[in-house]
Design an enzyme around this catalytic site. Sequence first.
Site, PDB file in Angstrom:
ATOM      1  N   THR A 190       0.979  -0.936  -0.027  1.00 30.48           N
ATOM      2  CA  THR A 190       0.126  -0.044  -0.077  1.00 30.48           C
ATOM      3  C   THR A 190       1.061   1.339   0.021  1.00 30.48           C
ATOM      4  OG1 THR A 190      -2.066  -1.112   1.247  1.00 30.48           O
ATOM      5  CG2 THR A 190      -1.877   1.515   1.191  1.00 30.48           C
ATOM      6  N   THR A 249       2.791 -20.620  22.071  1.00 27.44           N
ATOM      7  CA  THR A 249       1.512 -20.398  22.198  1.00 27.44           C
ATOM      8  C   THR A 249       0.467 -18.656  21.763  1.00 27.44           C
ATOM      9  OG1 THR A 249      -0.014 -18.719  23.997  1.00 27.44           O
ATOM     10  CG2 THR A 249       2.618 -17.889  23.914  1.00 27.44           C
ATOM     11  N   GLN A 250      -0.820 -19.394  21.644  1.00 28.13           N
ATOM     12  CA  GLN A 250      -1.725 -18.994  21.265  1.00 28.13           C
ATOM     13  C   GLN A 250      -2.224 -17.240  21.081  1.00 28.13           C
ATOM     14  OE1 GLN A 250      -5.377 -20.774  20.406  1.00 28.13           O
ATOM     15  NE2 GLN A 250      -3.641 -23.080  19.709  1.00 28.13           N
ATOM     16  N   CYS A 251      -1.202 -17.208  23.207  1.00 24.35           N
ATOM     17  CA  CYS A 251      -1.893 -15.889  22.946  1.00 24.35           C
ATOM     18  C   CYS A 251      -1.087 -14.738  23.008  1.00 24.35           C
ATOM     19  CB  CYS A 251      -0.841 -15.900  24.912  1.00 24.35           C
ATOM     20  SG  CYS A 251      -2.494 -17.091  25.435  1.00 24.35           S
ATOM     21  N   THR A 285       2.074  -4.089   5.018  1.00 25.67           N
ATOM     22  CA  THR A 285       2.029  -4.379   6.145  1.00 25.67           C
ATOM     23  C   THR A 285       1.558  -6.011   5.957  1.00 25.67           C
ATOM     24  OG1 THR A 285      -0.215  -3.497   5.741  1.00 25.67           O
ATOM     25  CG2 THR A 285       0.977  -2.036   6.222  1.00 25.67           C
ATOM     26  N   ASP A 286       0.415  -6.423   5.464  1.00 22.84           N
ATOM     27  CA  ASP A 286       0.193  -7.409   5.555  1.00 22.84           C
ATOM     28  C   ASP A 286       1.080  -8.934   6.341  1.00 22.84           C
ATOM     29  OD1 ASP A 286      -2.858  -6.667   4.475  1.00 22.84           O
ATOM     30  OD2 ASP A 286      -2.886  -7.269   3.108  1.00 22.84           O
ATOM     31  N   ASP A 320       2.017  -7.343  -3.860  1.00 16.43           N
ATOM     32  CA  ASP A 320       1.426  -7.097  -2.869  1.00 16.43           C
ATOM     33  C   ASP A 320       1.856  -7.815  -1.288  1.00 16.43           C
ATOM     34  OD1 ASP A 320      -2.373  -6.698  -1.787  1.00 16.43           O
ATOM     35  OD2 ASP A 320      -0.754  -8.612  -0.997  1.00 16.43           O
ATOM     36  N   SER A 321       2.109  -7.808  -0.775  1.00 16.97           N
ATOM     37  CA  SER A 321       2.580  -8.641   0.304  1.00 16.97           C
ATOM     38  C   SER A 321       2.045  -9.963   0.794  1.00 16.97           C
ATOM     39  CB  SER A 321       2.902  -8.149   1.227  1.00 16.97           C
ATOM     40  OG  SER A 321       2.522  -7.872   2.528  1.00 16.97           O
ATOM     41  N   SER A 322       0.658 -10.004   0.399  1.00 23.38           N
ATOM     42  CA  SER A 322       0.213 -11.267   0.415  1.00 23.38           C
ATOM     43  C   SER A 322       0.841 -12.459  -0.143  1.00 23.38           C
ATOM     44  CB  SER A 322      -1.577 -11.478   0.266  1.00 23.38           C
ATOM     45  OG  SER A 322      -1.872 -10.743  -0.689  1.00 23.38           O
TER      46      SER A 322
HETATM   47  N1  ASP Z   1      -2.216  -6.211   0.865  1.00 18.44           N
HETATM   48  C1  ASP Z   1      -1.115  -4.986   1.162  1.00 18.44           C
HETATM   49  C2  ASP Z   1       0.067  -5.423   1.543  1.00 18.44           C
HETATM   50  O1  ASP Z   1       0.058  -5.709   2.112  1.00 18.44           O
HETATM   51  C3  ASP Z   1      -1.588  -4.344   2.039  1.00 18.44           C
HETATM   52  C4  ASP Z   1      -0.391  -3.231   3.034  1.00 18.44           C
HETATM   53  O2  ASP Z   1       0.102  -2.641   2.318  1.00 18.44           O
HETATM   54  O3  ASP Z   1      -1.537  -2.743   3.682  1.00 18.44           O
HETATM   55  O4  ASP Z   1       0.713  -5.214  -0.221  1.00 18.44           O
END
Ligand code: ASP
Length: 349
Positions: free
Chosen positions: A20, A284-286, A96-97, A64-66
Amino acid sequence: MKVTPENIRSSILIIYTGGTIGMQTDAATGALVPFDFSGIYEEFPSLRRLNVDIDVHTMPQLIDSSNVRPEDWSDMAAVISENYDRYDGFVILHGTDTMSYSASALSFMLENLAKPVVFTGSQIPIGVLRTDGRENLITAIEIAGAKIDGRPVVPEVSLLFQNRLYRGNRTHKCSAGELDAFRSYNYPLLAEVGVKIAYNTAAIAPAPPVVEPLRVAAMSSEGVAIVKLFPGIGEATLRAMLSAEGLQGVVLETYGAGNAPTSEWFLRLMRQTVERGVTVLNVTQCDSGSVEMQLYETGQQLRAAGVVSGYDITTEAAVTKLMYVMGKNLTPNYRYELMARPVKGEFTL
Ligand code: ASP
C-alpha cells in the site's frame, strides 16, 4: 541517548518491494497505481533537510505482500548484500500484511549484520492526502541513518510504524483497520518517536563485536507447517497433517503457557512425529507471555515427547526461524539446539 545526526552524513538505500505504501491515485482514472520512488526528492522536498543521501532500488516485480515468498526474501537480502559496503543503512518499503514475516525472515538470513535494516509500510497509500506513509518513510530513513560516534544506532532488522520502532522479529500485525497496526507484545520498543527520537539503547542489539562479512543464509520452506490446536481437534486430521510427506518442522500453536491435551493419542502422535526427525516448536496462541513447559503436567509431557519450547516467540518468527534452521542441513539434534536458543533476540529465555 544523545544522537547527533547533524554532523555525520549517512547514505541510505531504499528497497521498494510493493504494498500500500507504494500506491497513489491516478488523476485520470482514479485507480491506484504504483508510486515512482525514484523521484523521492521532488515528491518530498523535506527529505533534503535530513543529513542523508538517498538512493532507491525498485524490485523488478512489485508485489502485494500477501504474495511474498522465501524467494523474495532472498532477493531482498541479495540487494542488501550487494550494496552492503556502499550504504550506511537500508529501508525496506513493504506491504503491511506480511511485513512481520519478512522482517523476521531477514533478521535470521542476514548473518553478521552490523547496519540498520528498517522495514516500514503504510495503511493508507502514499499518494493519498491523509497517508500515514509519509511520516513512516521519513522517520524510517532518519533511523536507518542515525549514528552515534560514527556507528549506527540501530544495527539490526527493525520495523517502524506509527512512531514506534520495534525489533522486526518481535512484531505482529494486530489491526487491519487502525493506523497503529503493529505490536511487539513481548519485547520493549527500540525507539519512540516524538518531538525527538528517543532510542531505548538497552533494548537495541549491539553490532557483533567482531566485524565479519555479511552472509546471506538460505531458507528452506518446503517442509514447514503451522498447526493450531483447538478444542475438538480430531486424531485423524492431526495425524494427516503431521504425516505430510517431507514434513521437517512444525510450529505447534498451543494454549496459554504452552499447554495441550494430555490424551494418550495426542502425546503418542507428538512422540512419533519427533521420533521421525520432525522438529516441533511449542508456541503459545496468546499474544503475550511465554511458554513454560515445566509449569503444568501437559507441558511436561510435551517436553518429554521432545517438543522444543518457543518461549515468547511470535508465530511469524517461529515459522521463519524453522525455515532458516531447515536451510542449514543439520541433524535433528543440532536443529533442536538451534531452535532452543535465541539467535537474533527473537525470544527471551
Ligand atoms: N495488501 C497490502 C500488502 O500487504 C496491504 C498493505 O500494504 O498495507 O501488500
